[in-house]
Design a protein around this motif. Structure first.
Motif, PDB file in Angstrom:
ATOM      1  N   PRO A 139      97.754 -54.814 -90.164  1.00  0.00           N
ATOM      2  CA  PRO A 139      99.381 -54.420 -90.600  1.00  0.00           C
ATOM      3  C   PRO A 139     100.204 -53.833 -89.408  1.00  0.00           C
ATOM      4  CG  PRO A 139      97.501 -53.787 -91.659  1.00  0.00           C
ATOM      5  CD  PRO A 139      96.475 -54.404 -90.510  1.00  0.00           C
ATOM      6  N   GLU A 140      99.328 -53.393 -88.440  1.00  0.00           N
ATOM      7  CA  GLU A 140     100.128 -53.456 -87.019  1.00  0.00           C
ATOM      8  C   GLU A 140     101.057 -54.753 -86.137  1.00  0.00           C
ATOM      9  OE1 GLU A 140      96.633 -52.648 -85.515  1.00  0.00           O
ATOM     10  OE2 GLU A 140      97.401 -52.000 -86.758  1.00  0.00           O
ATOM     11  N   ASP A 141     100.612 -55.959 -86.300  1.00  0.00           N
ATOM     12  CA  ASP A 141     100.809 -56.528 -86.004  1.00  0.00           C
ATOM     13  C   ASP A 141     101.944 -57.423 -86.934  1.00  0.00           C
ATOM     14  OD1 ASP A 141     100.078 -56.659 -83.562  1.00  0.00           O
ATOM     15  OD2 ASP A 141      98.387 -57.727 -84.090  1.00  0.00           O
ATOM     16  N   GLY A 142     102.018 -56.993 -88.288  1.00  0.00           N
ATOM     17  CA  GLY A 142     102.840 -57.623 -89.577  1.00  0.00           C
ATOM     18  C   GLY A 142     103.531 -56.566 -89.723  1.00  0.00           C
ATOM     19  N   PHE A 143     103.883 -56.115 -91.076  1.00  0.00           N
ATOM     20  CA  PHE A 143     104.210 -55.045 -91.700  1.00  0.00           C
ATOM     21  C   PHE A 143     104.828 -54.025 -91.879  1.00  0.00           C
ATOM     22  CE2 PHE A 143     104.954 -59.576 -93.281  1.00  0.00           C
ATOM     23  CZ  PHE A 143     105.978 -59.558 -93.476  1.00  0.00           C
ATOM     24  N   GLY A 144     103.303 -53.311 -90.189  1.00  0.00           N
ATOM     25  CA  GLY A 144     103.150 -51.609 -90.113  1.00  0.00           C
ATOM     26  C   GLY A 144     102.187 -51.143 -91.593  1.00  0.00           C
ATOM     27  N   ASP A 145     102.217 -50.267 -90.959  1.00  0.00           N
ATOM     28  CA  ASP A 145     100.907 -49.505 -91.711  1.00  0.00           C
ATOM     29  C   ASP A 145     102.072 -48.305 -93.542  1.00  0.00           C
ATOM     30  OD1 ASP A 145      98.547 -49.178 -90.993  1.00  0.00           O
ATOM     31  OD2 ASP A 145      99.414 -47.883 -88.709  1.00  0.00           O
ATOM     32  N   TYR A 146     101.108 -49.011 -94.750  1.00  0.00           N
ATOM     33  CA  TYR A 146     102.147 -47.977 -95.426  1.00  0.00           C
ATOM     34  C   TYR A 146     102.321 -46.707 -94.648  1.00  0.00           C
ATOM     35  CZ  TYR A 146     103.142 -47.351-100.047  1.00  0.00           C
ATOM     36  OH  TYR A 146     103.656 -46.519-101.162  1.00  0.00           O
ATOM     37  N   LEU A 176     110.855 -45.217-105.796  1.00  0.00           N
ATOM     38  CA  LEU A 176     111.492 -46.340-104.898  1.00  0.00           C
ATOM     39  C   LEU A 176     110.976 -46.301-103.873  1.00  0.00           C
ATOM     40  CD1 LEU A 176     115.073 -45.560-105.461  1.00  0.00           C
ATOM     41  CD2 LEU A 176     114.178 -46.740-106.576  1.00  0.00           C
ATOM     42  N   ASP A 177     110.002 -47.588-102.918  1.00  0.00           N
ATOM     43  CA  ASP A 177     109.714 -47.704-102.015  1.00  0.00           C
ATOM     44  C   ASP A 177     109.663 -48.736-100.808  1.00  0.00           C
ATOM     45  OD1 ASP A 177     106.752 -47.708-100.027  1.00  0.00           O
ATOM     46  OD2 ASP A 177     105.581 -48.344-101.300  1.00  0.00           O
ATOM     47  N   ALA A 178     110.174 -48.060-100.058  1.00  0.00           N
ATOM     48  CA  ALA A 178     111.206 -48.315 -99.221  1.00  0.00           C
ATOM     49  C   ALA A 178     109.803 -49.291 -97.811  1.00  0.00           C
ATOM     50  CB  ALA A 178     112.018 -47.457 -98.271  1.00  0.00           C
ATOM     51  N   ASN A 179     108.941 -48.539 -98.000  1.00  0.00           N
ATOM     52  CA  ASN A 179     107.902 -49.850 -97.147  1.00  0.00           C
ATOM     53  C   ASN A 179     107.602 -50.930 -97.854  1.00  0.00           C
ATOM     54  OD1 ASN A 179     105.785 -48.063 -95.587  1.00  0.00           O
ATOM     55  ND2 ASN A 179     105.660 -47.265 -98.265  1.00  0.00           N
ATOM     56  N   HIS A 180     108.292 -52.359 -96.657  1.00  0.00           N
ATOM     57  CA  HIS A 180     108.229 -53.946 -96.700  1.00  0.00           C
ATOM     58  C   HIS A 180     106.208 -53.308 -98.093  1.00  0.00           C
ATOM     59  CE1 HIS A 180     106.561 -58.390 -96.369  1.00  0.00           C
ATOM     60  NE2 HIS A 180     108.633 -57.675 -95.935  1.00  0.00           N
ATOM     61  N   PRO A 181     106.803 -54.497 -98.924  1.00  0.00           N
ATOM     62  CA  PRO A 181     105.537 -54.857-100.122  1.00  0.00           C
ATOM     63  C   PRO A 181     104.818 -55.164 -99.146  1.00  0.00           C
ATOM     64  CG  PRO A 181     107.720 -56.235-100.089  1.00  0.00           C
ATOM     65  CD  PRO A 181     108.010 -55.597 -99.209  1.00  0.00           C
ATOM     66  N   LEU A 182     104.387 -55.980 -97.529  1.00  0.00           N
ATOM     67  CA  LEU A 182     103.460 -56.408 -97.399  1.00  0.00           C
ATOM     68  C   LEU A 182     102.658 -55.045 -96.397  1.00  0.00           C
ATOM     69  CD1 LEU A 182     103.665 -60.132 -96.313  1.00  0.00           C
ATOM     70  CD2 LEU A 182     102.926 -58.806 -98.129  1.00  0.00           C
ATOM     71  N   ALA A 183     103.030 -54.090 -96.250  1.00  0.00           N
ATOM     72  CA  ALA A 183     102.804 -52.538 -95.906  1.00  0.00           C
ATOM     73  C   ALA A 183     101.601 -52.603 -95.638  1.00  0.00           C
ATOM     74  CB  ALA A 183     103.982 -51.719 -95.469  1.00  0.00           C
ATOM     75  N   GLY A 184     100.736 -52.113 -94.826  1.00  0.00           N
ATOM     76  CA  GLY A 184      98.958 -51.314 -94.951  1.00  0.00           C
ATOM     77  C   GLY A 184      98.348 -52.923 -95.060  1.00  0.00           C
ATOM     78  N   ILE A 185      98.317 -54.022 -94.755  1.00  0.00           N
ATOM     79  CA  ILE A 185      97.701 -55.466 -95.792  1.00  0.00           C
ATOM     80  C   ILE A 185      97.765 -55.489 -94.401  1.00  0.00           C
ATOM     81  CG2 ILE A 185      97.948 -57.197 -96.995  1.00  0.00           C
ATOM     82  CD1 ILE A 185      99.328 -56.207 -99.184  1.00  0.00           C
ATOM     83  N   ALA A 186      96.569 -56.304 -94.563  1.00  0.00           N
ATOM     84  CA  ALA A 186      95.981 -57.314 -92.995  1.00  0.00           C
ATOM     85  C   ALA A 186      96.316 -58.933 -93.645  1.00  0.00           C
ATOM     86  CB  ALA A 186      94.470 -56.717 -92.348  1.00  0.00           C
ATOM     87  N   LEU A 187      96.272 -59.542 -93.289  1.00  0.00           N
ATOM     88  CA  LEU A 187      97.072 -60.730 -93.085  1.00  0.00           C
ATOM     89  C   LEU A 187      96.536 -62.247 -92.823  1.00  0.00           C
ATOM     90  CD1 LEU A 187     100.959 -60.181 -93.185  1.00  0.00           C
ATOM     91  CD2 LEU A 187      99.102 -60.370 -95.183  1.00  0.00           C
ATOM     92  N   LYS A 188      96.438 -63.086 -93.232  1.00  0.00           N
ATOM     93  CA  LYS A 188      95.559 -64.346 -93.212  1.00  0.00           C
ATOM     94  C   LYS A 188      96.172 -65.053 -93.140  1.00  0.00           C
ATOM     95  CE  LYS A 188      90.711 -63.825 -93.618  1.00  0.00           C
ATOM     96  NZ  LYS A 188      89.498 -64.382 -94.314  1.00  0.00           N
ATOM     97  N   ILE A 189      96.982 -65.956 -92.321  1.00  0.00           N
ATOM     98  CA  ILE A 189      98.698 -66.592 -92.283  1.00  0.00           C
ATOM     99  C   ILE A 189      98.329 -67.674 -91.108  1.00  0.00           C
ATOM    100  CG2 ILE A 189      99.380 -66.132 -90.503  1.00  0.00           C
ATOM    101  CD1 ILE A 189     101.921 -66.527 -91.982  1.00  0.00           C
ATOM    102  N   ALA A 190      97.597 -69.195 -91.950  1.00  0.00           N
ATOM    103  CA  ALA A 190      97.951 -70.699 -91.487  1.00  0.00           C
ATOM    104  C   ALA A 190      98.899 -71.013 -91.535  1.00  0.00           C
ATOM    105  CB  ALA A 190      97.464 -70.980 -92.396  1.00  0.00           C
ATOM    106  N   LEU A 191      99.308 -71.858 -90.248  1.00  0.00           N
ATOM    107  CA  LEU A 191     100.931 -72.177 -90.319  1.00  0.00           C
ATOM    108  C   LEU A 191     100.478 -73.479 -89.363  1.00  0.00           C
ATOM    109  CD1 LEU A 191     102.797 -69.265 -87.799  1.00  0.00           C
ATOM    110  CD2 LEU A 191     102.819 -70.129 -89.990  1.00  0.00           C
ATOM    111  N   ARG A 192     102.463 -74.799 -89.989  1.00  0.00           N
ATOM    112  CA  ARG A 192     102.111 -76.207 -89.966  1.00  0.00           C
ATOM    113  C   ARG A 192     103.038 -76.093 -89.652  1.00  0.00           C
ATOM    114  NH1 ARG A 192      99.596 -80.488 -88.844  1.00  0.00           N
ATOM    115  NH2 ARG A 192     100.363 -82.572 -89.347  1.00  0.00           N
TER     116      ARG A 192
END
Length: 177
Positions: free
Chosen positions: A62-69, A123-139
């Motif tokens: 989360p800290e490398d993505g959209f932060g902690d919730y 109302l939530d000001a957190n990014h919808p992906l805050a607090g979530i660890a993510l796997k991303i495959a980019l091309r």
């Protein structure tokens, strides 16, 4: 051409949560400015030096993505302040909230309507992906030099999962001064 600062890269991706649940899939290439505000820093770091046709896979905490919730970024507002057409998922800018809304909400914060109740709205000001660890495959599909306009804007026009305000149909956004 190699990816470096001030190049524009056209990417597709598959984004999943840490359990492998698909969150987003970009199947048509979209351009992003490297060295601007379009991409998360960890994604930019992983792309540096790569070439057209290469792929990159990343795991983002989360800290490398959209932060902690942050529970302090959740606000309850009276339902009566909002239009009848209000729906979950709508996004408002803090300064676009109806008269009488909490003065604790910073004016340029984006807030998502996450729940509707008869008496109040969440109302939530957190990014919808805050607090979530993510796997991303980019091309990487294309790389080109950026234009002066893109460098000045710090963007090729598309940000990585940016959220934009949405208003009920027919309602005009407030004038910003």
């Amino acid at each position: 051409m190699q990816i470096m600062n001030h190049t524009v890269v056209a990417l597709t991706w598959t984004l999943k949560d840490s359990l492998g649940e698909l969150l987003d899939e970009l199947t048509e290439p979209v351009e992003f400015l490297v060295g601007g505000e379009d991409l998360l820093p960890r994604i930019e770091q992983a792309l540096m030096g790569k070439r057209e046709g290469e792929s990159v896979e990343l795991y983002l905490e989360p800290e490398d993505g959209f932060g902690d919730y942050d529970a302090d970024l959740v606000f309850l507002e009276p339902r009566s302040l909002f239009p009848e057409e209000l729906e979950e998922g709508m996004v408002f800018e803090g300064n676009g909230l109806p008269q009488g809304a909490s003065s604790d909400i910073p004016p340029h914060t984006l807030l998502t309507v996450t729940e509707l109740y008869p008496e109040h709205v969440v109302l939530d000001a957190n990014h919808p992906l805050a607090g979530i660890a993510l796997k991303i495959a980019l091309r990487i599909h294309r790389i080109r030099p950026s234009t002066q306009a893109e460098q000045h804007q710090a963007s090729a026009g598309t940000g990585f999962f940016k959220i934009a305000p949405s208003l009920p149909e027919g309602q005009e956004p407030p004038l910003l001064h």
